[in-house]
Design a protein around this motif. Structure first.
Motif, short mmCIF file in Angstrom:
data_model
loop_
_atom_site.label_atom_id
_atom_site.label_comp_id
_atom_site.label_asym_id
_atom_site.label_seq_id
_atom_site.Cartn_x
_atom_site.Cartn_y
_atom_site.Cartn_z
N VAL A 1 -87.91 -40.38 -69.47
CA VAL A 1 -88.35 -40.66 -68.10
C VAL A 1 -88.01 -42.09 -67.76
CG1 VAL A 1 -90.30 -40.74 -66.51
CG2 VAL A 1 -90.25 -39.01 -68.32
N CYS A 2 -87.16 -42.26 -66.76
CA CYS A 2 -86.85 -43.60 -66.23
C CYS A 2 -86.37 -44.55 -67.31
CB CYS A 2 -88.07 -44.18 -65.52
SG CYS A 2 -88.74 -43.13 -64.22
N GLY A 3 -85.51 -44.07 -68.19
CA GLY A 3 -84.94 -44.92 -69.24
C GLY A 3 -85.83 -45.11 -70.44
N ASN A 4 -86.99 -44.48 -70.44
CA ASN A 4 -87.92 -44.57 -71.57
C ASN A 4 -88.06 -43.22 -72.25
OD1 ASN A 4 -88.46 -47.26 -70.79
ND2 ASN A 4 -90.04 -46.56 -69.37
N MET A 5 -88.52 -43.25 -73.49
CA MET A 5 -88.75 -42.02 -74.25
C MET A 5 -90.25 -41.82 -74.45
SD MET A 5 -89.47 -40.91 -77.64
CE MET A 5 -89.20 -39.39 -78.54
N GLU A 6 -90.72 -40.63 -74.12
CA GLU A 6 -92.12 -40.27 -74.31
C GLU A 6 -92.20 -39.25 -75.43
OE1 GLU A 6 -94.67 -41.27 -72.23
OE2 GLU A 6 -93.61 -42.15 -70.51
N MET A 7 -92.82 -39.62 -76.56
CA MET A 7 -93.02 -38.67 -77.65
C MET A 7 -94.38 -38.00 -77.45
SD MET A 7 -93.70 -39.15 -81.72
CE MET A 7 -92.44 -40.38 -81.99
N TYR A 8 -94.36 -36.69 -77.22
CA TYR A 8 -95.60 -35.97 -76.97
C TYR A 8 -96.23 -35.42 -78.24
CZ TYR A 8 -94.31 -36.05 -72.01
OH TYR A 8 -93.97 -36.45 -70.74
N TRP A 9 -95.41 -35.01 -79.19
CA TRP A 9 -95.94 -34.44 -80.42
C TRP A 9 -94.88 -34.47 -81.52
CZ3 TRP A 9 -92.98 -30.44 -82.14
CH2 TRP A 9 -92.23 -29.75 -81.18
N GLN A 10 -95.33 -34.43 -82.76
CA GLN A 10 -94.44 -34.35 -83.91
C GLN A 10 -95.05 -33.40 -84.93
OE1 GLN A 10 -93.47 -38.09 -85.78
NE2 GLN A 10 -92.16 -37.18 -87.33
N MET A 11 -94.24 -32.55 -85.50
CA MET A 11 -94.70 -31.56 -86.49
C MET A 11 -93.86 -31.70 -87.75
SD MET A 11 -95.20 -27.47 -85.91
CE MET A 11 -93.51 -27.16 -85.39
N ASN A 12 -94.52 -31.89 -88.89
CA ASN A 12 -93.81 -32.13 -90.15
C ASN A 12 -94.24 -31.14 -91.23
OD1 ASN A 12 -92.72 -34.68 -89.08
ND2 ASN A 12 -94.80 -35.45 -89.34
N CYS A 13 -93.29 -30.75 -92.07
CA CYS A 13 -93.62 -29.94 -93.23
C CYS A 13 -94.53 -30.74 -94.15
CB CYS A 13 -92.35 -29.53 -93.98
SG CYS A 13 -91.44 -28.20 -93.17
N ASP A 14 -95.37 -30.04 -94.87
CA ASP A 14 -96.34 -30.69 -95.74
C ASP A 14 -95.72 -31.01 -97.10
OD1 ASP A 14 -98.66 -31.74 -96.68
OD2 ASP A 14 -99.75 -29.84 -96.85
N LEU A 15 -94.97 -32.12 -97.11
CA LEU A 15 -94.33 -32.60 -98.34
C LEU A 15 -94.72 -34.07 -98.53
CD1 LEU A 15 -90.72 -31.13 -97.84
CD2 LEU A 15 -92.54 -30.19 -99.29
N PRO A 16 -95.95 -34.34 -99.01
CA PRO A 16 -96.46 -35.71 -99.08
C PRO A 16 -95.58 -36.67 -99.87
CG PRO A 16 -98.19 -34.10 -99.52
CD PRO A 16 -96.91 -33.35 -99.51
N GLU A 17 -94.93 -36.18 -100.93
CA GLU A 17 -94.13 -37.08 -101.76
C GLU A 17 -92.88 -37.56 -101.04
OE1 GLU A 17 -92.60 -32.92 -102.34
OE2 GLU A 17 -94.57 -33.90 -102.17
N GLN A 18 -92.52 -36.90 -99.96
CA GLN A 18 -91.32 -37.27 -99.22
C GLN A 18 -91.60 -38.14 -97.99
OE1 GLN A 18 -88.17 -36.78 -99.94
NE2 GLN A 18 -88.48 -35.55 -101.79
N SER A 19 -92.82 -38.12 -97.46
CA SER A 19 -93.14 -38.82 -96.22
C SER A 19 -92.14 -38.45 -95.12
CB SER A 19 -93.16 -40.34 -96.43
OG SER A 19 -93.75 -41.00 -95.33
N ILE A 20 -92.11 -37.14 -94.83
CA ILE A 20 -91.17 -36.59 -93.86
C ILE A 20 -91.32 -37.24 -92.49
CG2 ILE A 20 -90.56 -34.50 -92.58
CD1 ILE A 20 -89.52 -34.54 -95.45
N GLY A 21 -92.56 -37.48 -92.07
CA GLY A 21 -92.78 -38.07 -90.75
C GLY A 21 -92.15 -39.44 -90.61
N THR A 22 -92.22 -40.27 -91.66
CA THR A 22 -91.62 -41.60 -91.62
C THR A 22 -90.10 -41.51 -91.56
OG1 THR A 22 -93.49 -42.57 -92.81
CG2 THR A 22 -91.40 -43.79 -92.86
N ALA A 23 -89.53 -40.61 -92.35
CA ALA A 23 -88.07 -40.43 -92.33
C ALA A 23 -87.60 -40.00 -90.95
CB ALA A 23 -87.66 -39.40 -93.38
N MET A 24 -88.34 -39.07 -90.33
CA MET A 24 -87.98 -38.59 -89.01
C MET A 24 -88.06 -39.71 -87.97
SD MET A 24 -87.05 -36.19 -86.96
CE MET A 24 -87.28 -35.38 -85.37
N ARG A 25 -89.07 -40.55 -88.06
CA ARG A 25 -89.21 -41.63 -87.08
C ARG A 25 -88.11 -42.67 -87.24
NH1 ARG A 25 -95.42 -42.48 -85.17
NH2 ARG A 25 -95.93 -40.26 -85.05
N SER A 26 -87.66 -42.89 -88.44
CA SER A 26 -86.54 -43.81 -88.64
C SER A 26 -85.30 -43.28 -87.94
CB SER A 26 -86.27 -43.97 -90.14
OG SER A 26 -85.15 -44.80 -90.36
N MET A 27 -85.02 -41.98 -88.11
CA MET A 27 -83.86 -41.37 -87.45
C MET A 27 -84.04 -41.38 -85.93
SD MET A 27 -83.09 -38.10 -89.90
CE MET A 27 -82.58 -38.28 -91.62
#
Length: 385
Positions: free
Chosen positions: A281-307
């Motif tokens: 929206v208007c040159g900005n990004m709005e993240m409404y939700w994120q869904m990650n597989c339950d793999l605690p040793e991988q920290s999937i959410g952090t990897a996804m946010r980096s990408m």
């Protein structure tokens, strides 16, 4: 309407006290969406571009079924109507009336705790219009009203001190200021954006991304394609599943107008490990939700946010907002802004039971409940004349 119409007058008086115009109340999702184009243009004129662009998304939420959208508008026009022209609309605030068993209980509250998508008007009149809206709802029987909004005044209490006097109702009101974690500014490069964060956060974003890429063969997919059934099943087995009704709404929101985004990260076998929804929206990004597989040793959410950050930087996005905030350590790099909570309660037998009623029916994280339980609030009383 010319820009001169939005300059601050020498002496501002509440519109209702002037006798004209009277704020109008528009109720219901369909009715609010009908005037969304005018609301978007008003937001743009008032330096709040994008504040009303996502109404179709938020008004479609499953939890809205337990509330009634209520828009209070102020327009300068010879003939007032529920659908003012874009150049006639001067201010608007979006509230929701709570329901019990399908019936409105005269408790109104904003649904955006940051105050960014709540009240649109010229900056100098936001505090005054918040009280104007409260005054209008009181005349229609409201018992409790909470408005969270943004303003530019050093102390909002000073501008609100006299605004409810003479309204004809015995009531009490209070306000408080909060610091909001607003958005992550995105620099011209990925490294420059990470430089805004602490060393530990930068290292984690890089480390867990490399780990996911090396061990799992993860890749970022900017246009994820997944069936509804697969999406629902992924939600049920994810790290933080939501009810099926909420998951279905998230999936269906991809087909809404505007610029919806549906990002994903999958492994070398094609399995989806992370999905994310939002809008540009208007040159900005709005993240409404994120869904990650339950793999605690991988920290999937952090990897996804980096990408995600790298992708948005490359496409030229200026800011990244996270709906509902984030507990991730990257939040320390977010720009802080102020939000004001204004609460007005009628002095009545019904209003006296509202705190107990709210505590019974609303979850602990609800903003209205938090405000009512805030023992630091300094209540000011307005006696009926």
């Amino acid at each position: 309407m010319s820009s001169a119409a939005f300059e601050r007058p020498r002496s501002f008086v509440l519109p209702e006290m002037q006798g004209s115009p009277t704020p109008l109340v528009v109720r219901g999702s369909a009715e609010v969406l009908h005037i969304q184009p005018a609301l978007e243009k008003l937001a743009s004129r008032c330096g709040q571009t994008g504040a009303m662009d996502d109404l179709d998304y938020f008004l479609a939420r499953p939890q809205i079924r337990k509330k009634t959208p209520c828009l209070v508008t102020l327009a300068h026009a010879e003939q007032q109507s529920a659908a003012p022209a874009a150049d006639e609309l001067e201010a608007a605030v979006l509230l929701y009336e709570h329901q019990i068993a399908g019936y409105g209980i005269r408790i109104f509250a904003t649904d955006d705790t940051t105050g960014r998508r709540t009240l649109v008007s010229p900056s100098w009149m936001r505090a005054q219009f918040a009280l104007t809206a409260c005054h209008r709802l009181l005349t229609q029987g409201a018992q409790c009203i909470l408005i969270s909004f943004r303003h530019d005044e050093p102390q909002v209490d000073a501008s609100l001190e006299r605004l409810l006097e003479g309204c004809g109702y015995a009531c009490r009101w209070a306000s408080r200021e909060r610091e909001i974690v607003s958005y992550l500014p995105l620099e011209s490069t990925f490294d420059a954006t990470l430089a805004l964060m602490g060393a530990r956060t930068r290292n984690h974003l890089r480390y867990y991304r490399r780990k996911a890429e090396k061990q799992l063969g993860c890749v970022f997919v900017p246009d994820a394609t997944i069936s509804r059934e697969e999406f629902m099943e992924m939600n049920r087995t994810s790290a933080y599943p939501v009810p099926d009704e909420m998951a279905a709404w998230r999936y269906d929101s991809r087909a809404m107008p505007g610029s919806p985004l549906f990002y994903g990260m999958r492994d070398r076998d094609g399995r989806w490990l992370s999905l994310m929804g939002g809008r540009h929206v208007c040159g900005n990004m709005e993240m409404y939700w994120q869904m990650n597989c339950d793999l605690p040793e991988q920290s999937i959410g952090t990897a996804m946010r980096s990408m995600l950050i790298e992708h948005e930087v490359k496409r030229g996005t200026r800011r990244m907002y996270v709906e509902g905030g984030t507990t991730h350590s990257m939040s320390h790099a977010f720009v802080r802004e102020r939000s004001t909570d204004l609460i007005v309660m009628r002095e009545s037998s019904l209003a006296r039971i509202i705190p107990a009623l709210v505590k019974r029916f609303l979850p602990p994280e609800n903003m209205l409940l938090q405000v009512l339980e805030d023992e630091t609030l300094e209540w000011k009383h307005i006696r009926k004349h």
